[in-house]
Design a protein around this motif. Structure first.
Motif, PDB file in Angstrom:
ATOM      1  N   PHE A  44       0.831  -1.210   0.000  1.00 56.14           N
ATOM      2  CA  PHE A  44       0.000   0.000   0.000  1.00 56.14           C
ATOM      3  C   PHE A  44       0.861   1.253   0.000  1.00 56.14           C
ATOM      4  O   PHE A  44       0.574   2.224  -0.713  1.00 56.14           O
ATOM      5  CB  PHE A  44      -0.951   0.019   1.199  1.00 56.14           C
ATOM      6  N   GLU A  45       1.934   1.234   0.787  1.00 55.50           N
ATOM      7  CA  GLU A  45       2.845   2.380   0.833  1.00 55.50           C
ATOM      8  C   GLU A  45       3.511   2.601  -0.525  1.00 55.50           C
ATOM      9  O   GLU A  45       3.605   3.733  -1.005  1.00 55.50           O
ATOM     10  CB  GLU A  45       3.910   2.129   1.906  1.00 55.50           C
ATOM     11  N   LEU A  46       3.953   1.524  -1.161  1.00 56.85           N
ATOM     12  CA  LEU A  46       4.566   1.639  -2.486  1.00 56.85           C
ATOM     13  C   LEU A  46       3.574   2.178  -3.509  1.00 56.85           C
ATOM     14  O   LEU A  46       3.919   3.028  -4.338  1.00 56.85           O
ATOM     15  CB  LEU A  46       5.095   0.275  -2.948  1.00 56.85           C
ATOM     16  N   GLN A  47       2.333   1.699  -3.453  1.00 64.09           N
ATOM     17  CA  GLN A  47       1.317   2.174  -4.391  1.00 64.09           C
ATOM     18  C   GLN A  47       1.049   3.665  -4.212  1.00 64.09           C
ATOM     19  O   GLN A  47       0.870   4.390  -5.201  1.00 64.09           O
ATOM     20  CB  GLN A  47       0.033   1.363  -4.240  1.00 64.09           C
ATOM     21  N   ASP A  48       1.033   4.137  -2.970  1.00 64.98           N
ATOM     22  CA  ASP A  48       0.852   5.572  -2.716  1.00 64.98           C
ATOM     23  C   ASP A  48       2.018   6.369  -3.294  1.00 64.98           C
ATOM     24  O   ASP A  48       1.817   7.430  -3.891  1.00 64.98           O
ATOM     25  CB  ASP A  48       0.729   5.853  -1.217  1.00 64.98           C
ATOM     26  N   ARG A  49       3.230   5.863  -3.100  1.00 63.93           N
ATOM     27  CA  ARG A  49       4.400   6.559  -3.634  1.00 63.93           C
ATOM     28  C   ARG A  49       4.372   6.582  -5.158  1.00 63.93           C
ATOM     29  O   ARG A  49       4.697   7.600  -5.780  1.00 63.93           O
ATOM     30  CB  ARG A  49       5.678   5.918  -3.109  1.00 63.93           C
ATOM     31  N   ILE A  50       3.993   5.461  -5.763  1.00 61.16           N
ATOM     32  CA  ILE A  50       3.900   5.394  -7.223  1.00 61.16           C
ATOM     33  C   ILE A  50       2.860   6.390  -7.734  1.00 61.16           C
ATOM     34  O   ILE A  50       3.087   7.096  -8.724  1.00 61.16           O
ATOM     35  CB  ILE A  50       3.577   3.961  -7.684  1.00 61.16           C
ATOM     36  N   LYS A  51       1.724   6.466  -7.059  1.00 62.10           N
ATOM     37  CA  LYS A  51       0.675   7.413  -7.455  1.00 62.10           C
ATOM     38  C   LYS A  51       1.211   8.843  -7.410  1.00 62.10           C
ATOM     39  O   LYS A  51       0.999   9.627  -8.340  1.00 62.10           O
ATOM     40  CB  LYS A  51      -0.538   7.270  -6.528  1.00 62.10           C
ATOM     41  N   GLY A  52       1.910   9.179  -6.347  1.00 66.93           N
ATOM     42  CA  GLY A  52       2.491  10.516  -6.232  1.00 66.93           C
ATOM     43  C   GLY A  52       3.530  10.784  -7.304  1.00 66.93           C
ATOM     44  O   GLY A  52       3.570  11.879  -7.885  1.00 66.93           O
ATOM     45  N   LEU A  53       4.368   9.802  -7.592  1.00 71.17           N
ATOM     46  CA  LEU A  53       5.377   9.968  -8.642  1.00 71.17           C
ATOM     47  C   LEU A  53       4.722  10.123 -10.010  1.00 71.17           C
ATOM     48  O   LEU A  53       5.169  10.939 -10.828  1.00 71.17           O
ATOM     49  CB  LEU A  53       6.345   8.777  -8.635  1.00 71.17           C
ATOM     50  N   ASN A  54       3.660   9.372 -10.266  1.00 71.91           N
ATOM     51  CA  ASN A  54       2.939   9.511 -11.537  1.00 71.91           C
ATOM     52  C   ASN A  54       2.313  10.895 -11.671  1.00 71.91           C
ATOM     53  O   ASN A  54       2.283  11.470 -12.763  1.00 71.91           O
ATOM     54  CB  ASN A  54       1.883   8.416 -11.692  1.00 71.91           C
ATOM     55  N   GLN A  55       1.812  11.447 -10.559  1.00 67.32           N
ATOM     56  CA  GLN A  55       1.265  12.806 -10.591  1.00 67.32           C
ATOM     57  C   GLN A  55       2.367  13.815 -10.924  1.00 67.32           C
ATOM     58  O   GLN A  55       2.144  14.763 -11.682  1.00 67.32           O
ATOM     59  CB  GLN A  55       0.615  13.159  -9.256  1.00 67.32           C
ATOM     60  N   MET A  56       3.552  13.603 -10.383  1.00 63.91           N
ATOM     61  CA  MET A  56       4.676  14.489 -10.696  1.00 63.91           C
ATOM     62  C   MET A  56       5.025  14.413 -12.176  1.00 63.91           C
ATOM     63  O   MET A  56       5.254  15.444 -12.819  1.00 63.91           O
ATOM     64  CB  MET A  56       5.908  14.108  -9.868  1.00 63.91           C
ATOM     65  N   VAL A  57       5.077  13.200 -12.711  1.00 66.66           N
ATOM     66  CA  VAL A  57       5.388  13.016 -14.135  1.00 66.66           C
ATOM     67  C   VAL A  57       4.348  13.725 -14.995  1.00 66.66           C
ATOM     68  O   VAL A  57       4.700  14.446 -15.938  1.00 66.66           O
ATOM     69  CB  VAL A  57       5.472  11.514 -14.488  1.00 66.66           C
ATOM     70  N   ASP A  58       3.073  13.548 -14.679  1.00 63.68           N
ATOM     71  CA  ASP A  58       2.014  14.190 -15.452  1.00 63.68           C
ATOM     72  C   ASP A  58       2.152  15.706 -15.429  1.00 63.68           C
ATOM     73  O   ASP A  58       2.020  16.372 -16.462  1.00 63.68           O
ATOM     74  CB  ASP A  58       0.634  13.786 -14.929  1.00 63.68           C
ATOM     75  N   THR A  59       2.409  16.259 -14.247  1.00 61.77           N
ATOM     76  CA  THR A  59       2.560  17.711 -14.128  1.00 61.77           C
ATOM     77  C   THR A  59       3.766  18.192 -14.925  1.00 61.77           C
ATOM     78  O   THR A  59       3.674  19.167 -15.686  1.00 61.77           O
ATOM     79  CB  THR A  59       2.704  18.117 -12.648  1.00 61.77           C
ATOM     80  N   LEU A  60       4.882  17.508 -14.765  1.00 64.79           N
ATOM     81  CA  LEU A  60       6.083  17.918 -15.493  1.00 64.79           C
ATOM     82  C   LEU A  60       5.913  17.773 -16.999  1.00 64.79           C
ATOM     83  O   LEU A  60       6.372  18.627 -17.771  1.00 64.79           O
ATOM     84  CB  LEU A  60       7.301  17.131 -15.015  1.00 64.79           C
ATOM     85  N   GLN A  61       5.238  16.718 -17.450  1.00 64.63           N
ATOM     86  CA  GLN A  61       4.998  16.558 -18.887  1.00 64.63           C
ATOM     87  C   GLN A  61       4.148  17.710 -19.424  1.00 64.63           C
ATOM     88  O   GLN A  61       4.407  18.219 -20.507  1.00 64.63           O
ATOM     89  CB  GLN A  61       4.337  15.218 -19.185  1.00 64.63           C
ATOM     90  N   GLY A  62       3.140  18.104 -18.657  1.00 60.05           N
ATOM     91  CA  GLY A  62       2.315  19.240 -19.064  1.00 60.05           C
ATOM     92  C   GLY A  62       3.118  20.520 -19.145  1.00 60.05           C
ATOM     93  O   GLY A  62       2.980  21.300 -20.097  1.00 60.05           O
ATOM     94  N   LEU A  63       3.964  20.752 -18.148  1.00 63.07           N
ATOM     95  CA  LEU A  63       4.793  21.959 -18.150  1.00 63.07           C
ATOM     96  C   LEU A  63       5.800  21.941 -19.289  1.00 63.07           C
ATOM     97  O   LEU A  63       6.007  22.953 -19.964  1.00 63.07           O
ATOM     98  CB  LEU A  63       5.515  22.108 -16.802  1.00 63.07           C
ATOM     99  N   VAL A  64       6.427  20.796 -19.522  1.00 64.88           N
ATOM    100  CA  VAL A  64       7.408  20.685 -20.605  1.00 64.88           C
ATOM    101  C   VAL A  64       6.740  20.913 -21.957  1.00 64.88           C
ATOM    102  O   VAL A  64       7.302  21.579 -22.840  1.00 64.88           O
ATOM    103  CB  VAL A  64       8.125  19.309 -20.545  1.00 64.88           C
ATOM    104  N   SER A  65       5.533  20.402 -22.122  1.00 65.62           N
ATOM    105  CA  SER A  65       4.851  20.594 -23.407  1.00 65.62           C
ATOM    106  C   SER A  65       4.454  22.057 -23.633  1.00 65.62           C
ATOM    107  O   SER A  65       4.281  22.477 -24.766  1.00 65.62           O
ATOM    108  CB  SER A  65       3.629  19.683 -23.515  1.00 65.62           C
ATOM    109  N   CYS A  66       4.330  22.827 -22.555  1.00 70.24           N
ATOM    110  CA  CYS A  66       3.989  24.249 -22.676  1.00 70.24           C
ATOM    111  C   CYS A  66       5.224  25.135 -22.847  1.00 70.24           C
ATOM    112  O   CYS A  66       5.095  26.317 -23.157  1.00 70.24           O
ATOM    113  CB  CYS A  66       3.220  24.714 -21.439  1.00 70.24           C
ATOM    114  N   CYS A  67       6.386  24.583 -22.621  1.00 71.98           N
ATOM    115  CA  CYS A  67       7.617  25.379 -22.700  1.00 71.98           C
ATOM    116  C   CYS A  67       8.150  25.367 -24.129  1.00 71.98           C
ATOM    117  O   CYS A  67       8.321  24.293 -24.722  1.00 71.98           O
ATOM    118  CB  CYS A  67       8.663  24.800 -21.742  1.00 71.98           C
ATOM    119  N   ALA A  68       8.422  26.546 -24.658  1.00 76.08           N
ATOM    120  CA  ALA A  68       8.935  26.647 -26.024  1.00 76.08           C
ATOM    121  C   ALA A  68      10.351  26.087 -26.133  1.00 76.08           C
ATOM    122  O   ALA A  68      10.753  25.597 -27.192  1.00 76.08           O
ATOM    123  CB  ALA A  68       8.915  28.107 -26.482  1.00 76.08           C
ATOM    124  N   GLY A  69      11.107  26.157 -25.067  1.00 73.15           N
ATOM    125  CA  GLY A  69      12.466  25.624 -25.090  1.00 73.15           C
ATOM    126  C   GLY A  69      13.371  26.364 -26.055  1.00 73.15           C
ATOM    127  O   GLY A  69      14.255  25.769 -26.663  1.00 73.15           O
TER     128      GLY A  69
END
Length: 105
Positions: A44-69
């Protein structure tokens, strides 16, 4: 015993959990239900950590896609780090953690 500890660490068990598991390993009259409870709790603890890490990935992917670079200074990644959007669903850094090390502001 060292292999037991190493394997438990490889599976991400905390030192306290490993100590409990070692005590159960040594106890020939142990109940497998006690071992299962520790392992299930860890899952259960690992699943919670994975969920949090997946949320971070989703947020970062959204931000990266918005950045012109490009060579302009405007960057949504920096803007979000400076002041996160109010709709951010990310957990606090201390609740996600990597391994047993956790950031504490």
């Amino acid at each position: 015993m060292l292999r037991f500890i190493r394997r438990a660490r490889d599976l991400g068990f905390a030192v306290t959990e490993i100590n409990e598991l070692l005590n159960l390993w040594r106890d020939r009259s142990r109940h497998s239900a006690d071992v299962k409870r520790i392992a299930q709790s860890h899952i259960f603890e690992l699943q919670d950590r994975i969920k949090g890490l997946n949320q971070m990935v989703d947020t970062l992917q959204g931000l990266v896609s918005c950045c012109a670079g490009d060579d302009r200074p405007d960057c949504p990644i920096i803007a979000d780090l400076e002041e996160p959007s109010s709709g951010s669903a990310l957990p606090a850094p201390a609740s996600v953690g990597i391994g047993r090390l956790r950031h504490r502001p």
